[in-house]
Design an enzyme around this catalytic site. Structure first.
Site, PDB file in Angstrom:
ATOM      1  N   ARG A  57      79.568  68.198  56.283  1.00  0.00           N
ATOM      2  CA  ARG A  57      78.499  68.344  54.942  1.00  0.00           C
ATOM      3  C   ARG A  57      77.899  69.810  55.048  1.00  0.00           C
ATOM      4  O   ARG A  57      77.153  70.404  54.265  1.00  0.00           O
ATOM      5  CB  ARG A  57      77.211  67.909  56.030  1.00  0.00           C
ATOM      6  CG  ARG A  57      75.770  68.446  55.006  1.00  0.00           C
ATOM      7  CD  ARG A  57      74.073  67.220  55.912  1.00  0.00           C
ATOM      8  NE  ARG A  57      74.399  67.548  57.182  1.00  0.00           N
ATOM      9  CZ  ARG A  57      73.736  68.487  57.830  1.00  0.00           C
ATOM     10  NH1 ARG A  57      73.469  69.694  57.567  1.00  0.00           N
ATOM     11  NH2 ARG A  57      74.041  68.098  59.220  1.00  0.00           N
ATOM     12  N   TYR A 115      68.167  68.137  30.223  1.00  0.00           N
ATOM     13  CA  TYR A 115      68.035  66.303  30.244  1.00  0.00           C
ATOM     14  C   TYR A 115      67.222  65.660  30.980  1.00  0.00           C
ATOM     15  O   TYR A 115      66.821  66.365  31.404  1.00  0.00           O
ATOM     16  CB  TYR A 115      69.389  66.574  31.408  1.00  0.00           C
ATOM     17  CG  TYR A 115      69.911  65.244  32.413  1.00  0.00           C
ATOM     18  CD1 TYR A 115      70.351  64.244  31.367  1.00  0.00           C
ATOM     19  CD2 TYR A 115      69.857  64.914  33.722  1.00  0.00           C
ATOM     20  CE1 TYR A 115      70.860  63.033  31.899  1.00  0.00           C
ATOM     21  CE2 TYR A 115      70.212  64.273  34.504  1.00  0.00           C
ATOM     22  CZ  TYR A 115      70.750  63.069  33.361  1.00  0.00           C
ATOM     23  OH  TYR A 115      71.689  62.073  34.076  1.00  0.00           O
ATOM     24  N   ASP A 187      72.429  75.629  32.772  1.00  0.00           N
ATOM     25  CA  ASP A 187      73.121  74.252  33.086  1.00  0.00           C
ATOM     26  C   ASP A 187      74.085  74.523  31.851  1.00  0.00           C
ATOM     27  O   ASP A 187      73.445  74.057  30.633  1.00  0.00           O
ATOM     28  CB  ASP A 187      71.883  72.970  32.889  1.00  0.00           C
ATOM     29  CG  ASP A 187      73.195  71.947  32.959  1.00  0.00           C
ATOM     30  OD1 ASP A 187      74.327  71.899  32.419  1.00  0.00           O
ATOM     31  OD2 ASP A 187      72.044  70.004  33.402  1.00  0.00           O
ATOM     32  N   LYS A 212      80.498  65.450  34.185  1.00  0.00           N
ATOM     33  CA  LYS A 212      81.613  65.777  32.931  1.00  0.00           C
ATOM     34  C   LYS A 212      82.516  66.443  32.050  1.00  0.00           C
ATOM     35  O   LYS A 212      83.615  65.808  32.936  1.00  0.00           O
ATOM     36  CB  LYS A 212      80.463  66.072  32.448  1.00  0.00           C
ATOM     37  CG  LYS A 212      78.926  65.812  32.979  1.00  0.00           C
ATOM     38  CD  LYS A 212      78.654  64.105  32.559  1.00  0.00           C
ATOM     39  CE  LYS A 212      77.379  63.331  33.114  1.00  0.00           C
ATOM     40  NZ  LYS A 212      76.497  63.091  33.744  1.00  0.00           N
TER      41      LYS A 212
HETATM   42  C1  PLP Z   1      73.376  68.613  30.979  1.00  0.00           C
HETATM   43  C2  PLP Z   1      73.482  67.768  31.989  1.00  0.00           C
HETATM   44  N1  PLP Z   1      72.467  67.855  33.500  1.00  0.00           N
HETATM   45  C3  PLP Z   1      73.010  67.429  34.095  1.00  0.00           C
HETATM   46  C4  PLP Z   1      73.401  66.041  34.839  1.00  0.00           C
HETATM   47  C5  PLP Z   1      73.953  65.592  35.905  1.00  0.00           C
HETATM   48  O1  PLP Z   1      74.506  64.856  35.984  1.00  0.00           O
HETATM   49  P1  PLP Z   1      75.264  64.372  37.522  1.00  0.00           P
HETATM   50  O2  PLP Z   1      74.608  62.017  36.794  1.00  0.00           O
HETATM   51  O3  PLP Z   1      76.200  64.460  37.400  1.00  0.00           O
HETATM   52  O4  PLP Z   1      73.743  63.916  38.711  1.00  0.00           O
HETATM   53  C6  PLP Z   1      73.284  65.538  33.218  1.00  0.00           C
HETATM   54  C7  PLP Z   1      74.040  63.889  33.135  1.00  0.00           C
HETATM   55  O5  PLP Z   1      73.960  63.607  32.178  1.00  0.00           O
HETATM   56  C8  PLP Z   1      73.246  66.384  31.879  1.00  0.00           C
HETATM   57  O6  PLP Z   1      73.516  65.414  31.163  1.00  0.00           O
END
Ligand code: PLP
Length: 406
Positions: A57, A115, A187, A212
């Protein structure tokens, strides 16, 4: 890693330490939650950060190797050190970073087009802990500037916003944030370091859902934060306290995926541009969102901030298609596709679609959707590595069956 290497060399060589004779070509999976020490003194020393692994962890070899590789790709052309931390998911990276860099009484300026879970995290969860948040049109520098308060600690945006593909002007946002004594946190999941490296444009921290493009095969869940070492140290502390570390098996898969990231991403971006141009001309289509289209908000900005490869300029590989006819037409369009698969997530080798308003952005009211520029009929395509002609033919047959509305 040498900064003059090309993107493919960097991606392959960032995946493992240079192999010595007789050592494995890639880092094995360290499937261990705990590590042994010769003496109590050694054990105690490891807990104060002497570099020895103690407990999964806290830190682990696979997570560290993966995060270091992402940091190398994101800081490819930067002088000096870039650090990385691995997380169990993209949301784990985002939530831990936001908790590490804010406090009760702090204020965040965030893009309106985020998101859905990130939006909710800021709008509901952080507010419960006394963090004030203003959502603004991130493409309007005056609106961003007007939102600043003395307590503003960070500006939060996405390089390419989900699902409108709105492009953030990162150098302008970095300058505004820094002028106000705040950080820029980005992000960059939709871009990946193959399209854009926000640290090179002034961002302080870059976050990814590694689930992704970085992993790229829809078989592993993870997240990563990279950027300034002093901030990453705070983020690591919060990660240890909160507990959302990246597991070794997942780190191994994500790390392996990184090797082919430039190969996959270049092709996916090229196919996405071809797909967007073809669909924009279909009579049943009201709107296509992709920065390759000269009419898109981010077209000029993308040419300035994003990479161009031998295959041409890169604009990301998500294309959002809105058929005429509103919410029901969007649902019918997605349901009529035969090759593209209805599935959550994006960034993998398979083309997948989501009806945005009922899935990824279900947390947002119609009002919030409207403010973020999202039509209730929008269908998001994450373009995979299939042949472009097959994907275009599939979308055309699905659109051809829809009743055309003016
Ligand atoms: C732009 C973006 N950021 C963060 C996330 C969250 O990622 P995770 O599903 O790996 O937690 C997503 C999920 O679709 C996303 O599209």
């Amino acid at each position: 890693m040498a900064q003059h290497y090309g993107e493919h060399t960097r991606a392959v060589r960032a995946t493992a330490a240079a192999p010595a004779p007789g050592t494995p070509m890639r880092i094995p999976v360290y499937r261990a939650s705990t590590y042994a020490f010769a003496t109590s003194r050694d054990y105690a020393a490891s807990l104060t950060g002497d570099g020895q692994y103690a407990y999964a962890r806290i830190d682990s070899p696979n997570s560290d190797a993966f995060a270091a590789a992402v940091a190398a790709l994101e800081g490819a052309h930067l002088e000096g050190e870039v650090h990385g931390q691995g997380f169990a998911s993209g949301m784990a990276a985002i939530s831990t970073t936001l908790l590490a860099l804010t406090h009760a009484g702090a204020h965040v300026v965030a893009s309106r087009a985020l998101y859905g879970n990130t939006y909710k995290l800021l709008d509901v969860v952080l507010r419960r802990f006394g963090v004030a948040v203003d959502f603004v049109d991130i493409t309007d520098p005056a609106a961003v500037r007007a939102a600043f308060r003395p307590e503003t600690v960070l500006v939060y945006t996405e390089t390419l916003a989900n699902p409108t593909m709105t492009v953030s002007d990162l150098p302008v946002l970095a300058a505004l944030a820094h002028e106000a004594g705040a950080l820029l946190v980005v992000d960059s999941t939709f871009a990946s370091p193959v399209v854009c490296r926000p640290l090179e444009h002034g961002a302080d921290i870059v976050l990814h859902s590694a689930t992704k493009y970085l992993g790229g095969h829809s078989d592993a869940t993870g997240g990563v934060a990279v950027g300034r070492p002093d901030l990453l140290a705070r983020i690591r502390e919060a990660r240890i306290d909160l507990g959302p570390h990246l597991a070794a098996d997942e780190a191994f898969l994500l790390h392996r995926g990184l090797e082919t990231l430039p190969l996959r991403m270049a092709r996916q971006c090229a196919t996405a541009a071809e797909f967007a141009a073809a669909l924009a001309e279909h009579p049943a289509v009201a709107r296509v969102d992709h920065p390759s289209l000269p009419t898109h908000q981010g077209h000029v900005l993308a040419r300035k901030l994003f990479d161009t490869g031998p295959e041409g300029p890169r604009y990301g590989a998500v294309v959002t298609v809105t058929p005429r006819g509103g919410r029901e037409a969007g649902i019918a369009f997605a349901d009529r596709l035969r090759l593209a698969t209805i599935a959550p997530s994006l960034g993998g080798t398979h083309t997948v679609v989501s009806h945005v308003a009922s899935t990824t952005h279900r947390q947002m009211s119609d009002e919030a959707l409207h403010a973020a520029g999202i039509d209730p009929g929008a269908v998001r395509f994450s373009i995979g590595v299939e042949d472009p002609a097959d994907l275009i033919a599939d979308a055309r047959q699905a659109l051809d069956g829809l009743p055309v509305k003016k």
